[in-house]
Design a protein around this motif. Structure first.
Motif, PDB file in Angstrom:
ATOM      1  N   ASP A  43       9.062 -41.185 -34.740  1.00  0.00           N
ATOM      2  CA  ASP A  43      10.050 -40.400 -35.487  1.00  0.00           C
ATOM      3  C   ASP A  43      11.083 -41.300 -36.157  1.00  0.00           C
ATOM      4  OD1 ASP A  43       8.819 -38.029 -34.801  1.00  0.00           O
ATOM      5  OD2 ASP A  43      10.171 -37.624 -33.120  1.00  0.00           O
ATOM      6  N   VAL A  47      12.090 -41.872 -40.317  1.00  0.00           N
ATOM      7  CA  VAL A  47      13.446 -41.895 -40.870  1.00  0.00           C
ATOM      8  C   VAL A  47      13.676 -43.195 -41.639  1.00  0.00           C
ATOM      9  CG1 VAL A  47      15.908 -41.937 -40.308  1.00  0.00           C
ATOM     10  CG2 VAL A  47      14.393 -40.325 -39.148  1.00  0.00           C
ATOM     11  N   ASN A  50      11.652 -43.256 -44.874  1.00  0.00           N
ATOM     12  CA  ASN A  50      12.281 -42.381 -45.868  1.00  0.00           C
ATOM     13  C   ASN A  50      13.513 -43.038 -46.481  1.00  0.00           C
ATOM     14  OD1 ASN A  50      10.354 -40.412 -45.489  1.00  0.00           O
ATOM     15  ND2 ASN A  50      11.610 -39.192 -44.111  1.00  0.00           N
TER      16      ASN A  50
END
Length: 68
Positions: A43, A47, A50
């Motif tokens: 996860d 992030v 991105n």
């Protein structure tokens, strides 16, 4: 904002092997790159990826605006 990038398995292994550390320490780090630790970091890696994409897009916008 400060990121600590989370790596995929291949990058983590490459980074660990590239460190100037004693072989025993590198082996301990490599032993810690397990399916569980890779899944835990997934996860955070999304992030970070991105953020990198956003920063690249903003940099491209700046380059275009200065070229005009």
């Amino acid at each position: 904002m400060q990121f600590h990038p989370e790596y995929d398995r291949e990058t983590a292994i490459r980074v660990a092997r590239g460190k100037d550390l004693p072989d025993e320490r590198i082996e301990r780090v490599l032993e810690g790159i397990t399916d569980e630790t890779v899944a835990t970091a997934a996860d955070a890696k999304v992030v970070f990826d991105n953020f990198l994409a956003y920063a690249a897009a903003r940099a491209a916008d700046c380059e275009r605006s200065t070229a005009e």
